[in-house]
Design an enzyme around this catalytic site. Structure first.
Site, PDB file in Angstrom:
ATOM      1  N   GLU A  38      14.557   6.607   1.850  1.00  0.00           N
ATOM      2  CA  GLU A  38      13.323   6.923   2.572  1.00  0.00           C
ATOM      3  C   GLU A  38      13.513   8.267   3.262  1.00  0.00           C
ATOM      4  O   GLU A  38      14.408   8.412   4.093  1.00  0.00           O
ATOM      5  CB  GLU A  38      13.036   5.803   3.588  1.00  0.00           C
ATOM      6  CG  GLU A  38      11.692   5.967   4.227  1.00  0.00           C
ATOM      7  CD  GLU A  38      11.138   4.672   4.820  1.00  0.00           C
ATOM      8  OE1 GLU A  38      11.375   3.584   4.272  1.00  0.00           O
ATOM      9  OE2 GLU A  38      10.461   4.783   5.844  1.00  0.00           O
ATOM     10  N   ASP A  70       3.418   2.099   2.244  1.00  0.00           N
ATOM     11  CA  ASP A  70       4.167   2.334   3.464  1.00  0.00           C
ATOM     12  C   ASP A  70       3.246   2.158   4.650  1.00  0.00           C
ATOM     13  O   ASP A  70       2.124   2.672   4.649  1.00  0.00           O
ATOM     14  CB  ASP A  70       4.756   3.749   3.470  1.00  0.00           C
ATOM     15  CG  ASP A  70       6.240   3.664   3.262  1.00  0.00           C
ATOM     16  OD1 ASP A  70       6.655   3.587   2.105  1.00  0.00           O
ATOM     17  OD2 ASP A  70       6.971   3.626   4.284  1.00  0.00           O
ATOM     18  N   GLY A 155       6.921  -8.859  10.514  1.00  0.00           N
ATOM     19  CA  GLY A 155       6.969  -7.603  11.266  1.00  0.00           C
ATOM     20  C   GLY A 155       6.384  -7.732  12.667  1.00  0.00           C
ATOM     21  O   GLY A 155       6.720  -8.658  13.422  1.00  0.00           O
ATOM     22  N   ASP A 157       3.389  -8.481  13.467  1.00  0.00           N
ATOM     23  CA  ASP A 157       2.213  -9.361  13.530  1.00  0.00           C
ATOM     24  C   ASP A 157       2.125 -10.162  14.843  1.00  0.00           C
ATOM     25  O   ASP A 157       1.028 -10.325  15.387  1.00  0.00           O
ATOM     26  CB  ASP A 157       2.195 -10.335  12.336  1.00  0.00           C
ATOM     27  CG  ASP A 157       1.671  -9.678  11.058  1.00  0.00           C
ATOM     28  OD1 ASP A 157       1.109  -8.573  11.140  1.00  0.00           O
ATOM     29  OD2 ASP A 157       1.822 -10.289   9.984  1.00  0.00           O
TER      30      ASP A 157
HETATM   31  P1  IMP Z   1       7.208  -0.364   5.699  1.00  0.00           P
HETATM   32  O1  IMP Z   1       8.073   0.845   5.871  1.00  0.00           O
HETATM   33  O2  IMP Z   1       5.905  -0.079   5.075  1.00  0.00           O
HETATM   34  O3  IMP Z   1       7.917  -1.516   5.060  1.00  0.00           O
HETATM   35  O4  IMP Z   1       6.798  -0.888   7.132  1.00  0.00           O
HETATM   36  C1  IMP Z   1       7.512  -0.547   8.259  1.00  0.00           C
HETATM   37  C2  IMP Z   1       7.482  -1.663   9.258  1.00  0.00           C
HETATM   38  O5  IMP Z   1       6.141  -1.774   9.740  1.00  0.00           O
HETATM   39  C3  IMP Z   1       7.864  -2.998   8.701  1.00  0.00           C
HETATM   40  O6  IMP Z   1       9.200  -3.275   8.950  1.00  0.00           O
HETATM   41  C4  IMP Z   1       7.019  -3.940   9.500  1.00  0.00           C
HETATM   42  O7  IMP Z   1       7.740  -4.330  10.592  1.00  0.00           O
HETATM   43  C5  IMP Z   1       5.864  -3.111  10.011  1.00  0.00           C
HETATM   44  N1  IMP Z   1       4.646  -3.529   9.331  1.00  0.00           N
HETATM   45  C6  IMP Z   1       4.060  -2.961   8.263  1.00  0.00           C
HETATM   46  N2  IMP Z   1       2.948  -3.643   7.925  1.00  0.00           N
HETATM   47  C7  IMP Z   1       2.875  -4.663   8.787  1.00  0.00           C
HETATM   48  C8  IMP Z   1       1.944  -5.732   8.925  1.00  0.00           C
HETATM   49  O8  IMP Z   1       0.986  -5.903   8.179  1.00  0.00           O
HETATM   50  N3  IMP Z   1       2.185  -6.572   9.939  1.00  0.00           N
HETATM   51  C9  IMP Z   1       3.230  -6.441  10.782  1.00  0.00           C
HETATM   52  N4  IMP Z   1       4.124  -5.481  10.695  1.00  0.00           N
HETATM   53  C10 IMP Z   1       3.938  -4.591   9.686  1.00  0.00           C
END
Ligand code: IMP
Length: 216
Positions: A38, A70, A155, A157
Site C-alpha cells: 500500500e 479502499d 472496523g 462500525d
Molecule cells: P481499507 O484500507 O479499505 O481496508 O480500510 C481501512 C480501514 O477502514 C479498515 O481497516 C476498516 O477499519 C475501516 N473501514 C473501511 N470501511 C469500513 C466500514 O464500512 N465500516 C467500518 N470500518 C471501515
C-alpha cells in the site's frame, strides 16, 4: 454472470459487495494476492489505483475483472484523521481510541447540532477490465457515537452513526431527521441490508457500475 475478483483480505467487504452486486448479475469472488504494497498517500484513489497496478501481474485469467476498494473514516474535528491511516488506527488505537481522542468534548458538544463529532466514511472503488479501468467514489456522512454500540459489522462500525436519508436515499442536513434512519444506532447495531442503504462502499460501487458500458 460476469465474475468480479475482489482483491481484499476483508471478508466483511466481500459480503457487502456481493449483497449489492449479485442481484445485478455479477458474481463476486475474493482474490488473495500476497505482497501487495500500500503506497504512502493521503489520497484513497492513488492507493486503490496502485493496488490495481500490482494486481495486474496476478490476474487469474487474462480477461479477468479485478476490483479494489479502499475506504477510511475521516473525523472532521481531527482534521480528517484517521483517513487513509484507518487500517493502522484500527489495529493500534481501535474504536476505543477514536472515542478517547474525542473525549475532551463537553457533554453539550455531544449534541448532533454542534457538529463536533462529525465524521464520514469515504470509499473509492477501482475496477480493472480488459476494456479499461474505472473508478467510483462514495461517501457516508455521519458522526462518532458517544460509546461503542453493537456487535455486528467490522472496523469502525461500532462507533459510527450514519446521518439520516431522505426518501430519495440522499443524506439530509446534519441534525435533521430523515425518512430512513438508524435511530441513533451505529452501523454495528443494524443489519447488513440497513447498512447498505447508507454505505459509502455501495455508493462507490454504484458510481463505478454506472461507468461500465452496457455492452460488456
Ligand atoms: P481499507 O484500507 O479499505 O481496508 O480500510 C481501512 C480501514 O477502514 C479498515 O481497516 C476498516 O477499519 C475501516 N473501514 C473501511 N470501511 C469500513 C466500514 O464500512 N465500516 C467500518 N470500518 C471501515
Amino acid at each position: 454472470m460476469t465474475r468480479i475478483h475482489f482483491l481484499t483480505s476483508n471478508e466483511g467487504k466481500v459480503s457487502e459487495a456481493a449483497l449489492h452486486l449479485e442481484p445485478l448479475g455479477y458474481q463476486v469472488v475474493q482474490l488473495h494476492v500476497d505482497g501487495i504494497v500500500e503506497p504512502q498517500s493521503d489520497d484513497l484513489e492513488t492507493v486503490a489505483r496502485a493496488k490495481i497496478d500490482q494486481a495486474k501481474a496476478h490476474l487469474p485469467t487474462e480477461d479477468a475483472w479485478i476490483l479494489v476498494e479502499d475506504a477510511g473514516l475521516f473525523v472532521t474535528s481531527l482534521d480528517g484523521f484517521p483517513g487513509v491511516y484507518s487500517a493502522y488506527a484500527l489495529q493500534t488505537i481501535g474504536c476505543a481510541g477514536i472515542l478517547r481522542l474525542l473525549s475532551h468534548l463537553h457533554s453539550e458538544d455531544l449534541k448532533v447540532e454542534s457538529g463536533l463529532r462529525a465524521a464520514e466514511f469515504r470509499a473509492v472503488a477501482c475496477l480493472h477490465t480488459p476494456h479499461g479501468t474505472m473508478v467510483g467514489h462514495g461517501t457516508c456522512p455521519g458522526r462518532i457515537a458517544a460509546n461503542v454500540d453493537g456487535e455486528g459489522g467490522f472496523g469502525f462500525d461500532p462507533v459510527f452513526i450514519p446521518r439520516d436519508l431522505d426518501l430519495a436515499g440522499q443524506p439530509v442536513e446534519a441534525g435533521q431527521q430523515g425518512e430512513v434512519s438508524t435511530h441513533g444506532r451505529t452501523f454495528a447495531a443494524v443489519d447488513s441490508a440497513t447498512k447498505a442503504a447508507f454505505s459509502h462502499r455501495i455508493r462507490a460501487l454504484t458510481d463505478l457500475l454506472s461507468q461500465v458500458p452496457s455492452n460488456l
